[in-house]
Scaffold this active site. Structure first.
Site, PDB file in Angstrom:
ATOM      1  N   GLU A  73       0.819  -1.216   0.000  1.00 45.26           N
ATOM      2  CA  GLU A  73       0.000   0.000   0.000  1.00 45.26           C
ATOM      3  C   GLU A  73       0.850   1.262   0.000  1.00 45.26           C
ATOM      4  OE1 GLU A  73      -2.986  -0.143  -0.708  1.00 45.26           O
ATOM      5  OE2 GLU A  73      -3.259  -2.298  -0.424  1.00 45.26           O
ATOM      6  N   HIS A 132       1.580   2.414  -3.392  1.00 45.50           N
ATOM      7  CA  HIS A 132       0.543   3.266  -3.980  1.00 45.50           C
ATOM      8  C   HIS A 132       0.676   4.700  -3.465  1.00 45.50           C
ATOM      9  CE1 HIS A 132      -1.415   0.029  -5.971  1.00 45.50           C
ATOM     10  NE2 HIS A 132      -1.917  -0.543  -4.896  1.00 45.50           N
TER      11      HIS A 132
END
Length: 615
Positions: A288, A291
């Site tokens: 994550e 991202h």
């Protein structure tokens, strides 16, 4: 004309699509009757530079589901309509298909649908059959990231590189982060969660030269806010409970939500688990944060940015990004200098893998035996236990395992520590900002992770007399105060007010059963207090100032994977203090500590006032 008539019912359409004689042309014929609509369904625009979950309108599901029927394997049993509809919605949600609309839905040719399935299979590492076969459907049901895999039409084209970029980057090289909320379900303590998240950020810092600094969100707005949430949590990516979407993060940008990273609190978050009962927090966090830095999903087989959960990735102390992820990151932020003597602006929390060969130890500083005890300092630093002895130290992971049986060099790890400092007498992590404080002699040094901040500072700032040094330092979570022990006395320091508390020093005998002049004191991840001296430790339960009845115990078997002694060691217990009336002292201390306690606990204070006393 392939489709007679002006209106076709769903049943009639299924019959027509399934019939082999229907039409020799494609489904893009302009003769297909159109239904009058006010316009295509519009998704409200978002100013956030993050992927959107595109939900297929209900009226588009029957048509696209029926169009996929010919793609099913001939010899396999066709899945039912619900499974096919699920597959179409899944392909749309994760960017493989555009959202259906009543005007242009007929433009979806079978070839384009097959291409979408093939791209999905490429991301998943499946054979690119273009058919919604059982393995494809099974993969669609795997736990995964919430964000789409394909960023626009260009994502459907096979690339020489596997990684994808969002097109947005941070314009600064020092990023701040903070944890808004911790998991309410996970058995991982907040300290372990914080450590794992710090390590996950350090993985990206190692390859980019970026700096990640944890801040208190009450005093500073962080760039990256980390949040454990359930179901709908005020963004466009509601969680779906255990086993579905695991987490998501927003791409860099100027919007307040840019960079924020959310984890589904209904998942069972674990670390270092050897079974399949849970989701590895470190592995998902690394994904994550990719991202949050601007990377999209990758189809590379070993990439951490693959959209599907791949299980644990190993020890955070040694994990390094695969090549595909490094290439993508460096496309965004440039390459780190390859000069081995060049230092990046920020080092990770854990050092890079050590070289295979190390110079022999100098006879003047031989490697000590960890099982002998007699440590100079012991500290809990972001969930890991550091045990210092001379110019060496050992580290215990949050799981309790040794990072290595061989100790690390003091100056090799703590960058900027003066070379004349050969012994660390005490250490602790400051809870207010996460800074690490190392003590030696009448001075102390402040570190931001591994990097020294400023020059040495005198211990008088903590309230000790000039020229005095300390035996032990620890921050007690029961009241948020920092304690400094010297011999048979201790001082107390208020971190928030940045001043020593009045009325100190006091007698260490107030800690019933504690050894005088301990080597150090630290707090475990469960909140217990541990005094260390010689080869033994004394345990005080969370919030208690009385040693447990089984104290002292040998350090080696409990902490350092050492063999248990053949017989119970003879330990000279510290002199026991006689019980004395402490009502006034207790009252004063409780009044001070109550400012730090939750309002829910205040009604319980009269019930425990006989046990919790001043210290």
């Amino acid at each position: 004309m392939c489709f007679p008539g002006s209106q076709i019912s769903p049943a009639r359409l299924y019959y027509l699509v399934s019939a082999p004689w229907i039409c020799t042309g494609s489904l893009t014929s302009s003769r297909l009757p159109r239904r009058r609509e006010s316009g295509p369904l519009r998704v409200p625009p978002r100013s956030v530079q993050a992927e959107r979950i595109l939900r297929l309108p209900a009226f588009g599901l029957p048509l696209l589901a029926l169009l996929l029927v010919p793609l099913l394997p001939v010899r396999a049993q066709n899945p039912d309509a619900k499974v096919v509809s699920m597959g179409v919605e899944w392909l749309t949600r994760y960017g493989y298909l555009p959202p259906a609309d009543p005007v242009h839905a007929q433009m979806q040719s079978l070839e384009k649908l097959q291409d979408a399935i093939k791209v999905m299979q490429r991301f998943a590492g499946l054979p690119e059959t273009g058919q919604m076969d059982p393995m494809t459907i099974k993969t669609m049901r795997k736990p995964r990231c919430s964000l789409p895999d394909v960023l626009g039409a260009a994502g459907l084209v096979r690339r020489r590189r596997r990684y994808s970029l969002s097109g947005s980057v941070w314009k600064k090289r020092t990023l701040t982060w903070s944890i808004r909320s911790f998991s309410q379900k996970s058995q991982l303590s907040p300290q372990i969660v914080r450590t794992l998240l710090s390590y996950a950020l350090a993985v990206w810092a190692t390859e980019s030269g970026l700096t990640f600094q944890e801040v208190n969100s009450q005093y500073q707005e962080p760039d990256i806010i980390i949040h454990f949430a359930r179901a709908y949590h005020q963004d466009s990516y509601p969680f779906d409970g255990s086993g579905g979407t695991l987490a998501h993060a927003f791409f860099p940008g100027e919007h307040p939500i840019s960079g924020d990273t959310h984890f589904d609190d209904e998942e069972t978050w674990t670390f270092g688990s050897t079974d399949d009962n849970g989701i590895d927090l470190f592995a998902v966090a690394v994904h994550e944060f990719g991202h949050a830095l601007g990377l999209g999903h990758s189809s590379a087989p070993n990439s951490i940015m693959r959209p599907f959960y791949q299980g644990p990735v190993g020890d955070p102390a040694t994990y390094r990004l695969p090549q595909d992820d490094r290439d993508g990151l460096q496309q965004l932020y440039g390459r780190v200098s390859q000069n081995p003597n060049a230092r990046p602006t920020r080092k990770p929390l854990v050092p890079p893998p050590q070289p295979p060969a190390m110079p022999p130890d100098s006879p003047a500083t031989p490697v000590p035996d960890r099982c002998e005890g007699n440590f100079d300092a012991v500290a809990n630093i972001r969930g890991e236990i550091f045990l210092f002895k001379g110019p060496w130290f050992w580290r215990l992971q949050p799981s309790g395992q040794l990072v290595s049986p061989r100790p690390a060099g003091l100056h090799r790890f703590w960058e900027g520590l003066p070379t004349h400092v050969k012994v660390i007498q005490a250490a602790y992590a400051r809870p207010l900002d996460g800074r690490i404080i190392l003590f030696s002699g009448p001075q102390f040094w402040v570190f931001q992770e591994r990097q020294l901040e400023g020059a040495a500072r005198p211990l008088v700032e903590f309230g000790l007399p000039p020229g005095e040094d300390v035996d032990a330092v620890f921050s007690w979570p029961h009241n948020g105060k920092t304690y400094l022990i010297r011999g048979q006395k201790y001082w107390r320091y208020d971190e928030v007010a940045a001043r020593p508390d009045p009325g100190y020093p006091r007698a260490l005998s107030l800690w019933d059963g504690a050894p005088f002049a301990p080597d150090d004191v630290t707090i475990s991840n469960t909140g217990d207090t541990y005094f260390f001296k010689g080869t033994h430790f004394w345990r005080f339960a969370e919030g208690s100032v009385k040693a447990e009845s089984d104290s002292p115990q040998p350090i080696g078997p409990k902490w350092l994977d050492c063999p248990a002694p053949n017989s119970d060691p003879r330990v000279t217990s510290p002199p026991k203090t006689t019980s004395k009336t402490r009502s006034c002292d207790c009252h004063c201390e409780l009044n001070q500590a109550s400012e730090q306690l939750s309002p829910l606990l205040l009604p319980l204070l009269p019930l425990v006032a006989g046990e919790v006393f001043s210290y």
